[in-house]
Design a protein around this motif. Structure first.
Motif, PDB file in Angstrom:
ATOM      1  N   MET A  16       0.840  -1.186   0.000  1.00 28.83           N
ATOM      2  CA  MET A  16       0.000   0.000   0.000  1.00 28.83           C
ATOM      3  C   MET A  16       0.884   1.247   0.000  1.00 28.83           C
ATOM      4  N   LYS A  17       0.429   2.258  -0.738  1.00 24.73           N
ATOM      5  CA  LYS A  17       1.200   3.496  -0.824  1.00 24.73           C
ATOM      6  C   LYS A  17       1.124   4.286   0.470  1.00 24.73           C
ATOM      7  N   ASP A  18       2.223   4.921   0.764  1.00 18.93           N
ATOM      8  CA  ASP A  18       2.282   5.858   1.884  1.00 18.93           C
ATOM      9  C   ASP A  18       1.396   7.056   1.528  1.00 18.93           C
ATOM     10  N   PRO A  19       0.545   7.555   2.445  1.00 13.30           N
ATOM     11  CA  PRO A  19      -0.322   8.706   2.150  1.00 13.30           C
ATOM     12  C   PRO A  19       0.454   9.913   1.640  1.00 13.30           C
ATOM     13  N   ALA A  20       1.660  10.113   2.120  1.00  8.80           N
ATOM     14  CA  ALA A  20       2.461  11.240   1.648  1.00  8.80           C
ATOM     15  C   ALA A  20       2.813  11.091   0.171  1.00  8.80           C
ATOM     16  N   ASP A  21       2.987   9.835  -0.285  1.00 10.59           N
ATOM     17  CA  ASP A  21       3.288   9.579  -1.694  1.00 10.59           C
ATOM     18  C   ASP A  21       2.061   9.780  -2.580  1.00 10.59           C
ATOM     19  N   GLN A  22       0.862   9.651  -2.005  1.00  6.56           N
ATOM     20  CA  GLN A  22      -0.368   9.819  -2.778  1.00  6.56           C
ATOM     21  C   GLN A  22      -0.697  11.292  -3.011  1.00  6.56           C
ATOM     22  N   MET A  23      -0.122  12.192  -2.243  1.00 10.28           N
ATOM     23  CA  MET A  23      -0.425  13.627  -2.369  1.00 10.28           C
ATOM     24  C   MET A  23      -0.176  14.155  -3.785  1.00 10.28           C
ATOM     25  N   PRO A  24       0.973  13.875  -4.423  1.00  7.31           N
ATOM     26  CA  PRO A  24       1.168  14.387  -5.786  1.00  7.31           C
ATOM     27  C   PRO A  24       0.115  13.848  -6.753  1.00  7.31           C
ATOM     28  N   ASP A  25      -0.249  12.563  -6.617  1.00  5.46           N
ATOM     29  CA  ASP A  25      -1.273  11.990  -7.488  1.00  5.46           C
ATOM     30  C   ASP A  25      -2.614  12.687  -7.277  1.00  5.46           C
ATOM     31  N   MET A  26      -2.986  12.913  -6.037  1.00 14.67           N
ATOM     32  CA  MET A  26      -4.254  13.584  -5.742  1.00 14.67           C
ATOM     33  C   MET A  26      -4.249  15.000  -6.308  1.00 14.67           C
ATOM     34  N   LEU A  27      -3.135  15.684  -6.159  1.00 12.64           N
ATOM     35  CA  LEU A  27      -3.009  17.041  -6.677  1.00 12.64           C
ATOM     36  C   LEU A  27      -3.158  17.047  -8.195  1.00 12.64           C
ATOM     37  N   LEU A  28      -2.434  16.185  -8.870  1.00 16.42           N
ATOM     38  CA  LEU A  28      -2.492  16.135 -10.330  1.00 16.42           C
ATOM     39  C   LEU A  28      -3.851  15.653 -10.830  1.00 16.42           C
ATOM     40  N   ASP A  29      -4.484  14.742 -10.100  1.00 23.58           N
ATOM     41  CA  ASP A  29      -5.817  14.270 -10.485  1.00 23.58           C
ATOM     42  C   ASP A  29      -6.864  15.377 -10.375  1.00 23.58           C
ATOM     43  N   SER A  30      -6.598  16.396  -9.603  1.00 23.87           N
ATOM     44  CA  SER A  30      -7.538  17.498  -9.390  1.00 23.87           C
ATOM     45  C   SER A  30      -7.439  18.588 -10.451  1.00 23.87           C
ATOM     46  N   VAL A  31      -6.426  18.545 -11.282  1.00 22.23           N
ATOM     47  CA  VAL A  31      -6.192  19.619 -12.254  1.00 22.23           C
ATOM     48  C   VAL A  31      -7.342  19.752 -13.249  1.00 22.23           C
ATOM     49  N   GLY A  32      -7.834  18.647 -13.774  1.00 20.23           N
ATOM     50  CA  GLY A  32      -8.903  18.702 -14.767  1.00 20.23           C
ATOM     51  C   GLY A  32     -10.143  19.400 -14.246  1.00 20.23           C
ATOM     52  N   ALA A  33     -10.557  19.029 -13.052  1.00 24.53           N
ATOM     53  CA  ALA A  33     -11.740  19.668 -12.452  1.00 24.53           C
ATOM     54  C   ALA A  33     -11.478  21.145 -12.180  1.00 24.53           C
ATOM     55  N   ALA A  34     -10.239  21.461 -11.817  1.00 22.80           N
ATOM     56  CA  ALA A  34      -9.891  22.873 -11.558  1.00 22.80           C
ATOM     57  C   ALA A  34     -10.003  23.689 -12.847  1.00 22.80           C
ATOM     58  N   PHE A  35      -9.534  23.142 -13.973  1.00 26.37           N
ATOM     59  CA  PHE A  35      -9.662  23.859 -15.243  1.00 26.37           C
ATOM     60  C   PHE A  35     -11.123  24.103 -15.589  1.00 26.37           C
ATOM     61  N   ALA A  36     -11.962  23.117 -15.345  1.00 26.63           N
ATOM     62  CA  ALA A  36     -13.387  23.271 -15.631  1.00 26.63           C
ATOM     63  C   ALA A  36     -13.996  24.376 -14.768  1.00 26.63           C
ATOM     64  N   ARG A  37     -13.631  24.422 -13.491  1.00 29.08           N
ATOM     65  CA  ARG A  37     -14.138  25.481 -12.606  1.00 29.08           C
ATOM     66  C   ARG A  37     -13.652  26.847 -13.052  1.00 29.08           C
ATOM     67  N   ILE A  38     -12.392  26.930 -13.430  1.00 27.02           N
ATOM     68  CA  ILE A  38     -11.842  28.210 -13.905  1.00 27.02           C
ATOM     69  C   ILE A  38     -12.635  28.695 -15.106  1.00 27.02           C
ATOM     70  N   ARG A  39     -12.868  27.826 -16.052  1.00 26.91           N
ATOM     71  CA  ARG A  39     -13.584  28.204 -17.283  1.00 26.91           C
ATOM     72  C   ARG A  39     -14.987  28.694 -16.969  1.00 26.91           C
ATOM     73  N   ARG A  40     -15.689  27.975 -16.080  1.00 31.78           N
ATOM     74  CA  ARG A  40     -17.070  28.349 -15.754  1.00 31.78           C
ATOM     75  C   ARG A  40     -17.140  29.606 -14.907  1.00 31.78           C
ATOM     76  N   ARG A  41     -16.306  29.690 -13.900  1.00 33.08           N
ATOM     77  CA  ARG A  41     -16.469  30.733 -12.888  1.00 33.08           C
ATOM     78  C   ARG A  41     -15.786  32.052 -13.204  1.00 33.08           C
ATOM     79  N   THR A  42     -14.716  32.024 -13.980  1.00 33.55           N
ATOM     80  CA  THR A  42     -14.033  33.278 -14.282  1.00 33.55           C
ATOM     81  C   THR A  42     -14.959  34.229 -15.023  1.00 33.55           C
ATOM     82  N   ALA A  43     -15.836  33.690 -15.849  1.00 38.39           N
ATOM     83  CA  ALA A  43     -16.782  34.523 -16.586  1.00 38.39           C
ATOM     84  C   ALA A  43     -17.763  35.236 -15.662  1.00 38.39           C
ATOM     85  N   LEU A  44     -17.854  34.814 -14.395  1.00 37.97           N
ATOM     86  CA  LEU A  44     -18.774  35.444 -13.443  1.00 37.97           C
ATOM     87  C   LEU A  44     -18.201  36.714 -12.811  1.00 37.97           C
ATOM     88  N   VAL A  45     -16.881  36.921 -12.969  1.00 38.29           N
ATOM     89  CA  VAL A  45     -16.256  38.117 -12.393  1.00 38.29           C
ATOM     90  C   VAL A  45     -16.786  39.343 -13.134  1.00 38.29           C
TER      91      VAL A  45
END
Length: 156
Positions: A1-30
């Motif tokens: 089993m992976k050490d939780p500290a080793d999973q942090m980079p994967d979790m961070l990188l896995d979150s990028v796609g959703a972050a781009f989608a939020r940026i695209r949707r929400r920036t237009a609200l400014v």
């Protein structure tokens, strides 16, 4: 089993796609001056594609860059032409081809869009330390520049 500290980079990188989608949707609200309309969003995409083209840009090239059907791109380009933002010209490389070029009004609108984007960026990062804001801007530009390679890799 992976050490939780080793999973942090994967979790961070896995979150990028959703972050781009939020940026695209929400920036237009400014709230920016002048306000952005839905039509502006569509025109901004087309104007930037034509403006950033390395060489000549066609309606087919716009369709490819937007990953849309050529008929959709054709309607978007027609809207920009009807609004006086783009014009069709004869290709300098092949007189049988029609290419797109920004008009003076198109350049002015491109500049307005850039001003609006800066306003949104400054607003959204207003609570950040200046060094972080500038570093994020630098890295975002580096990322965007790396995407230019995608078109060359695909042979466009």
């Amino acid at each position: 089993m992976k050490d939780p500290a080793d999973q942090m980079p994967d979790m961070l990188l896995d979150s990028v796609g959703a972050a781009f989608a939020r940026i695209r949707r929400r920036t237009a609200l400014v709230q920016v001056d002048p306000p952005v309309t839905r039509k502006d969003m569509s025109r901004n995409q087309v104007i930037n594609i034509v403006d950033e083209a390395e060489g000549e840009m066609t309606v087919g090239g716009v369709a490819y860059q937007l990953s849309v059907d050529p008929s959709v791109a054709s309607r978007m380009v027609k809207d920009c032409i009807d609004a006086g933002l783009l014009e069709r010209t004869v290709s300098q490389r092949d007189a049988r081809r029609t290419v797109l070029r920004l008009t003076g009004e198109g350049v002015a609108l491109r500049d307005r869009f850039r001003s609006q984007h800066r306003q949104a960026f400054v607003h959204l990062t207003r609570g950040w330390p200046e060094q972080e804001r500038l570093e994020f801007a630098r890295l975002l530009l580096k990322y965007a520049d790396a995407t230019a390679e995608l078109g060359r890799e695909a042979g466009s």
